[in-house]
Each structure stands twice: as C-alpha cells, then as structure tokens.
Design an enzyme around this catalytic site. Sequence first.
Site, PDB file in Angstrom:
ATOM      1  N   THR A  71      10.311   8.036 -13.865  1.00 52.94           N
ATOM      2  CA  THR A  71       9.512   6.929 -13.331  1.00 52.94           C
ATOM      3  C   THR A  71       9.958   5.613 -13.940  1.00 52.94           C
ATOM      4  O   THR A  71      10.952   5.565 -14.693  1.00 52.94           O
ATOM      5  CB  THR A  71       8.000   7.221 -13.492  1.00 52.94           C
ATOM      6  OG1 THR A  71       7.266   6.227 -12.777  1.00 52.94           O
ATOM      7  CG2 THR A  71       7.546   7.221 -14.944  1.00 52.94           C
ATOM      8  N   LYS A  75      14.280   4.815 -12.766  1.00 51.57           N
ATOM      9  CA  LYS A  75      14.650   5.478 -11.503  1.00 51.57           C
ATOM     10  C   LYS A  75      16.050   5.118 -11.008  1.00 51.57           C
ATOM     11  O   LYS A  75      16.702   5.929 -10.372  1.00 51.57           O
ATOM     12  CB  LYS A  75      13.623   5.148 -10.414  1.00 51.57           C
ATOM     13  CG  LYS A  75      12.320   5.918 -10.540  1.00 51.57           C
ATOM     14  CD  LYS A  75      11.425   5.574  -9.362  1.00 51.57           C
ATOM     15  CE  LYS A  75      10.239   6.492  -9.280  1.00 51.57           C
ATOM     16  NZ  LYS A  75       9.447   6.274  -8.060  1.00 51.57           N
ATOM     17  N   ASP A 111      10.186  11.060  -3.062  1.00 49.42           N
ATOM     18  CA  ASP A 111       9.120  10.136  -2.643  1.00 49.42           C
ATOM     19  C   ASP A 111       9.012  10.025  -1.119  1.00 49.42           C
ATOM     20  O   ASP A 111       7.912  10.071  -0.566  1.00 49.42           O
ATOM     21  CB  ASP A 111       9.355   8.732  -3.228  1.00 49.42           C
ATOM     22  CG  ASP A 111       8.862   8.612  -4.662  1.00 49.42           C
ATOM     23  OD1 ASP A 111       7.992   9.408  -5.074  1.00 49.42           O
ATOM     24  OD2 ASP A 111       9.345   7.707  -5.377  1.00 49.42           O
ATOM     25  N   ARG A 161       6.362 -10.427  -0.003  1.00 53.00           N
ATOM     26  CA  ARG A 161       6.089 -11.737  -0.616  1.00 53.00           C
ATOM     27  C   ARG A 161       7.396 -12.494  -0.817  1.00 53.00           C
ATOM     28  O   ARG A 161       7.537 -13.653  -0.457  1.00 53.00           O
ATOM     29  CB  ARG A 161       5.380 -11.462  -1.952  1.00 53.00           C
ATOM     30  CG  ARG A 161       4.951 -12.654  -2.716  1.00 53.00           C
ATOM     31  CD  ARG A 161       4.170 -12.232  -3.933  1.00 53.00           C
ATOM     32  NE  ARG A 161       4.955 -11.376  -4.841  1.00 53.00           N
ATOM     33  CZ  ARG A 161       4.477 -10.870  -5.969  1.00 53.00           C
ATOM     34  NH1 ARG A 161       3.215 -11.093  -6.316  1.00 53.00           N
ATOM     35  NH2 ARG A 161       5.238 -10.128  -6.743  1.00 53.00           N
ATOM     36  N   ARG A 165      14.106 -10.438  -0.447  1.00 61.71           N
ATOM     37  CA  ARG A 165      14.198  -9.023  -0.819  1.00 61.71           C
ATOM     38  C   ARG A 165      13.964  -8.127   0.415  1.00 61.71           C
ATOM     39  O   ARG A 165      14.625  -7.103   0.598  1.00 61.71           O
ATOM     40  CB  ARG A 165      13.139  -8.742  -1.885  1.00 61.71           C
ATOM     41  CG  ARG A 165      13.389  -7.510  -2.681  1.00 61.71           C
ATOM     42  CD  ARG A 165      12.368  -7.422  -3.798  1.00 61.71           C
ATOM     43  NE  ARG A 165      12.525  -6.216  -4.570  1.00 61.71           N
ATOM     44  CZ  ARG A 165      11.592  -5.745  -5.385  1.00 61.71           C
ATOM     45  NH1 ARG A 165      10.453  -6.387  -5.548  1.00 61.71           N
ATOM     46  NH2 ARG A 165      11.792  -4.626  -6.062  1.00 61.71           N
ATOM     47  N   LEU A 233      -0.313   3.289  -0.194  1.00 60.86           N
ATOM     48  CA  LEU A 233       0.335   4.175  -1.177  1.00 60.86           C
ATOM     49  C   LEU A 233      -0.374   4.146  -2.531  1.00 60.86           C
ATOM     50  O   LEU A 233      -0.160   5.022  -3.363  1.00 60.86           O
ATOM     51  CB  LEU A 233       1.814   3.822  -1.335  1.00 60.86           C
ATOM     52  CG  LEU A 233       2.662   3.907  -0.067  1.00 60.86           C
ATOM     53  CD1 LEU A 233       4.139   3.797  -0.405  1.00 60.86           C
ATOM     54  CD2 LEU A 233       2.407   5.189   0.717  1.00 60.86           C
ATOM     55  N   TYR A 235      -2.985   5.084  -5.082  1.00 53.52           N
ATOM     56  CA  TYR A 235      -3.844   6.280  -5.126  1.00 53.52           C
ATOM     57  C   TYR A 235      -5.015   6.130  -6.093  1.00 53.52           C
ATOM     58  O   TYR A 235      -5.876   6.994  -6.151  1.00 53.52           O
ATOM     59  CB  TYR A 235      -3.016   7.524  -5.484  1.00 53.52           C
ATOM     60  CG  TYR A 235      -2.148   7.358  -6.705  1.00 53.52           C
ATOM     61  CD1 TYR A 235      -0.803   7.045  -6.564  1.00 53.52           C
ATOM     62  CD2 TYR A 235      -2.674   7.494  -7.985  1.00 53.52           C
ATOM     63  CE1 TYR A 235      -0.003   6.860  -7.672  1.00 53.52           C
ATOM     64  CE2 TYR A 235      -1.878   7.318  -9.098  1.00 53.52           C
ATOM     65  CZ  TYR A 235      -0.539   6.999  -8.927  1.00 53.52           C
ATOM     66  OH  TYR A 235       0.254   6.816 -10.032  1.00 53.52           O
ATOM     67  N   GLY A 256      -3.099   7.182  -0.688  1.00 52.96           N
ATOM     68  CA  GLY A 256      -1.842   7.452  -1.394  1.00 52.96           C
ATOM     69  C   GLY A 256      -1.866   8.735  -2.224  1.00 52.96           C
ATOM     70  O   GLY A 256      -0.826   9.165  -2.726  1.00 52.96           O
TER      71      GLY A 256
END
Length: 290
Positions: A71, A75, A111, A161, A165, A233, A235, A256
């Site tokens: 994580t 990653k 994922d 935002r 990207r 997503l 959770y 999620g």
Amino acid sequence: MSVSVSVDAETNVVGLIGHPVEHSMSPAMHNAAFKELGLNYVYLAFDVPPERLEGAVRGAADLGIVGLNVTIPHKEAVMELCDELDRDAELTGAVNTVRFSRGKIEGFNTDGEGFLRALQEETDFDPRGTKSVILGAGGAARAVSFKLATEGADEIVIANRTVSRAERLAEELREKVGVKARAIGLDGDEIERELQDADLLVDATPVGMYPNENEPPLVTADQMREDLIVNDLVYNPPKTRLLEEAEKAGAVPVSGVGMLVYQGALAFELWTGEEAPVDVMREAVLEHLQ
Ligand code: NAP
C-alpha cells in the site's frame, strides 16, 4: 476486533507493507478468512519506510514469506523489484499484491478486478458499451478506469481537481486500450452534463472519508439520473454523504467496502490457492469499522 490465530513452526506468513499501516483493515479481514478455512496462515502489518522497501521485500522473499499486500507509498516503487507483472499491474503502473514463488517475485494489481467483482455482485452492471464518469485521477481511479476500458467500456470521462493529471490518464487510456477517454475538471455543470447519459459514476477521491465524513460530496442528488450507479470507493464510513445523495436521487448506491473485500479476496486466492470466504471477510471489515 482482533482475530486470534494459532501460530506454530509451520505457519505460513503473509502481510502488508506500507507506511503507515496501523489503521489497515487487512489483518482483520485475512486472519478471519484463514480462521474460517482452518488454514495455517497469519497476516501481519509491517510499517516499512521508503528507504527500507527493497531490503524488506528481498528479506521477505528470503524468509519464505508467501506474499505481501502493498500500500501507500510503495505501490509504484515495488514494481522495480518484481521479476514478473500481471497485465493489470503493467497497465496501471502499480502493484498491490506480491507473491514469492520459486525464487521469483511476482507483482499483481487486484484493485481493478476487485472493484468490478464487487460492483457486479451488487448490481447487474456490465461494462461493455457503457459510459462512466470517474472522479479522481490517482491510483484508485487508474485501476478502475483501466479495468472498465479493458472490459469493453465505450467511453470514460476522468474528472479531477488537477485537470492536467486527468488529461494524462485519459491519454494513456486512449493509447494503451483504445477507449474513448476525456478529461474534465470538477465543475458541477460539466459533471452534470456528462452524467446525463452515463451508466456509472465512481468517486475515486478521498472526499467524505473518516474523519472528514461531513465534507460536502463532489456530486449531489440533483445532478444524478435515477438509474445511475454511484460507486463511492471510500469504505469508511460504509455509507458516505455521496451515497446518501444517490439514494435521494433514486440512483443505485454502491459502497467501497465491496472493493476492499474483493481486492483482498483475490490476493488471498493468489497466496493460498483456496477460494476466499468473502462473506466472512466483509463481516470482519464491517466489525472493524464500527
Ligand atoms: P491518490 O492516488 O492519492 O489520489 C487521490 C485523488 O483524489 C487525486 O485525483 C486527487 O486530486 C483527488 N483528491 C484528493 N483530495 C481531494 C479533494 N479534497 N477534492 C477533490 N479531489 C481530491 O489516492 P487513491 O489511492 O487513488 O485513493 C483514493 C480514494 O479511494 C481513497 O479514499 C481510498 O481510500 C479509496 N480507495 C478505496 C479502495 C477500496 O478497496 N475500496 C481501494 C483503493 C482506494 P489531485 O490529482 O488534484 O490531487
């Protein structure tokens, strides 16, 4: 909740590497699954700073550890250490699961598949020919959008935002998979227009995540169509403000939690070769979240 497992000289070790790791749901989820199936495995969480990543992964291989979840923030960096990558890891540029196998380090990304399985368990969504709007352009948005694209989606709109990207991700989707993909910002009117003919809205940002669960959602009920599927997503909490908006609109809310469970279930199956007890894993997560 902590699940007690018995450990002996033959116990197989799997775990999580990240930085930090102390709030992870994965130990509770996997240890409950091992207990349910009576497998002699234990899942541990290892806090590994970036400068220790290589030593930790090679050391884990040498110790005979079976596999690791990976994580934030490792990653992407862990890919360099892998001898083989599955298609989803290669496409998304990130690995969330490692398996040590016959001297090789294999990297996977569960994922995207976890997202799709969870969505298909709760709805009759079939990605073929669909249009999706994805909020966010980070790791989760990449996994979700590449999965939708490789499973036959017609059109994907990335709303982020930082628009540059989103543009980079849309370009990669067009070039690597050949799907129609566009980038927009988070302007409400533009998102509403895109949602008019969309089948699925995925929120892949941390907006509304504990401890900021009262943060206003990026999309509200008046912008949603009745049969839109809305998958947050996030959770924690399992029912976010975005999902409350979806309910208000008569749309189809999806939490999620399902993706968290299924990405874990797929890792579990890669390590043990056994079918994962998803209901037990979900129960462990929900108990842990309370
Ligand atoms: P990430 O790589 O850091 O990306 C975060 C994305 O959210 C970026 O696109 C960022 O936009 C955007 N963002 C962050 N704060 C925002 C705000 N206040 N307003 C609008 N946009 C904002 O994170 P990630 O790994 O993709 O994770 C994103 C979310 O998905 C997290 O909540 C995570 O818990 C969840 N997730 C869930 C699962 C699951 O199994 N259910 C799996 C993975 C992730 P910029 O580009 O402009 O910074």
